[in-house]
Design an enzyme around this catalytic site. Structure first.
Site, PDB file in Angstrom:
ATOM      1  N   GLU A  16      18.002 -32.799  44.408  1.00  0.00           N
ATOM      2  CA  GLU A  16      18.160 -33.877  45.499  1.00  0.00           C
ATOM      3  C   GLU A  16      18.886 -35.044  45.007  1.00  0.00           C
ATOM      4  OE1 GLU A  16      17.096 -32.946  48.324  1.00  0.00           O
ATOM      5  OE2 GLU A  16      15.450 -31.679  48.110  1.00  0.00           O
ATOM      6  N   HIS A  39       5.835 -34.429  47.254  1.00  0.00           N
ATOM      7  CA  HIS A  39       5.392 -33.670  48.360  1.00  0.00           C
ATOM      8  C   HIS A  39       3.874 -33.807  48.763  1.00  0.00           C
ATOM      9  CE1 HIS A  39       8.383 -30.276  46.963  1.00  0.00           C
ATOM     10  NE2 HIS A  39       8.868 -31.266  47.694  1.00  0.00           N
ATOM     11  N   HIS A  88       8.180 -31.094  54.871  1.00  0.00           N
ATOM     12  CA  HIS A  88       8.639 -31.099  53.300  1.00  0.00           C
ATOM     13  C   HIS A  88       8.128 -32.267  52.405  1.00  0.00           C
ATOM     14  CE1 HIS A  88      12.021 -30.392  50.334  1.00  0.00           C
ATOM     15  NE2 HIS A  88      11.214 -31.156  49.846  1.00  0.00           N
ATOM     16  N   GLU A 116      -4.104 -51.679  55.589  1.00  0.00           N
ATOM     17  CA  GLU A 116      -3.230 -52.143  54.476  1.00  0.00           C
ATOM     18  C   GLU A 116      -1.724 -51.866  54.850  1.00  0.00           C
ATOM     19  OE1 GLU A 116      -4.139 -53.466  51.057  1.00  0.00           O
ATOM     20  OE2 GLU A 116      -5.537 -54.165  52.601  1.00  0.00           O
ATOM     21  N   HIS A 139      10.855 -38.911  45.445  1.00  0.00           N
ATOM     22  CA  HIS A 139      10.716 -38.016  46.470  1.00  0.00           C
ATOM     23  C   HIS A 139       9.474 -37.069  45.815  1.00  0.00           C
ATOM     24  CE1 HIS A 139      11.050 -34.466  48.894  1.00  0.00           C
ATOM     25  NE2 HIS A 139      11.316 -33.966  47.839  1.00  0.00           N
TER      26      HIS A 139
HETATM   27  O1  2HA Z   1      12.718 -29.150  43.900  1.00  0.00           O
HETATM   28  O2  2HA Z   1      11.105 -31.421  45.609  1.00  0.00           O
HETATM   29  O3  2HA Z   1      13.252 -31.088  47.355  1.00  0.00           O
HETATM   30  C1  2HA Z   1      12.360 -30.393  44.056  1.00  0.00           C
HETATM   31  C2  2HA Z   1      12.286 -30.811  45.189  1.00  0.00           C
HETATM   32  C3  2HA Z   1      13.189 -30.347  46.337  1.00  0.00           C
HETATM   33 ZN    ZN Z   2      11.113 -31.731  47.705  1.00  0.00          ZN
END
Ligand code: 2HA
Ligand code: ZN
Length: 276
Positions: free
Chosen positions: A112, A138, A207, A166, A136
């Protein structure tokens, strides 16, 4: 050499460990980047030739970043930092990078990287050079919302503001909802970078989430706050009988009390169907 920067390494160790423990970072999921201050950059000979980025980001001329490695597990950073993270330097026009340190024995930055660097370029400009961290991850409850509900940025922002009070203090400008696009692509990178110039958070449908901040603690904290709001919604919904939610007037007065200016058009979004 590597002993020169314990504090940035400690901060990425702590953040990645917290992300794993939260259940946000299965396998190689998630990635982190931090724009370094001049004095945090190691003085060493580069470990690679220049590698083209596929785009040019002149705002980031000669900037250096600590980034997680592609295919590497965030949960292993604390154990083997230099295998799982590295430092890259961008060239004069920021159209290519080289590796200064890490990704041992051989490796590359996160898949990414485009989204991270485009975001750094846009937040550096939008926030007057103050924001340096991009995460980033998940986060499961935020992802679940993108399956369960029909969303846009206004609906998602107001829902999270209502589900954990909050949130209107933490992110009064809201959270962007980005409809599905291919991860790792230039398109999703551009959409994310544009969104994060106006809001600190962006959710990728099906995602995960991107968060920004002055440092990793701030970016992590904002994601944690949004994820908690999403979990509270799912928990309340699972009782089968949501009876109350904060009103627009209540939300507005909370924001005012903490001197925040909420995105007015988002306050008007009609979330009533979500609470039925
Ligand atoms: O593999 O989170 O979006 C890493 C990730 C791809
Ligand atoms: Zn990801």
């Amino acid at each position: 050499m590597q002993e020169q920067f314990p504090s940035i390494i400690q901060s990425i160790m702590k953040t990645s460990q917290d992300m794993w423990q939260k259940g946000w970072a299965e396998a190689n999921g998630g990635n982190i980047s931090l724009r370094l201050e001049k004095e945090q950059v190691p003085v060493c000979s580069p470990k690679s030739d220049w590698i083209p980025l596929g785009c040019s980001l002149p705002e980031l001329s000669k900037e250096c970043f600590l980034v997680t490695g592609t295919g590497r597990y965030l949960r292993n950073i604390a154990l083997f930092p230099w295998k799982n993270i590295g430092i890259i330097e961008l060239d004069e026009t920021a159209s290519g990078y080289r590796i200064l340190e890490g990704f041992e024995p051989t490796g590359k930055p996160t898949s990414e990287l485009a989204a991270h660097l485009m975001t750094h370029a846009s937040i550096k400009k939008a926030y007057n050079n103050s924001k340096r961290a991009v995460i980033h991850t998940h986060a499961p409850s935020l992802i679940a919302l993108t399956y369960a509900l029909t969303l846009d940025s206004a609906l998602l922002s107001k829902l999270l503001w209502q589900c954990h009070v909050e949130c209107i203090v933490g992110f009064p400008s809201g959270i962007e909802f980005i409809p599905w696009m291919m991860a790792g692509s230039k398109d999703i990178g551009e959409a994310t970078a544009m969104a994060l110039a106006r809001r600190p958070l962006a959710v990728w449908q099906f995602h995960g989430v991107f968060g920004t901040g002055r440092n990793l603690d701030e970016a992590f904290g904002l994601i944690d706050m949004a994820e908690k709001a999403a979990s509270i919604f799912l928990l309340a919904k699972s009782t089968g009988c949501i009876r109350h939610a904060p009103t627009v007037e209540q939300l507005r007065s909370i924001a005012e009390n903490f001197k925040g200016v909420p995105e007015e058009s988002f306050l008007n979004a009609d979330t009533t169907a979500f609470f039925r």
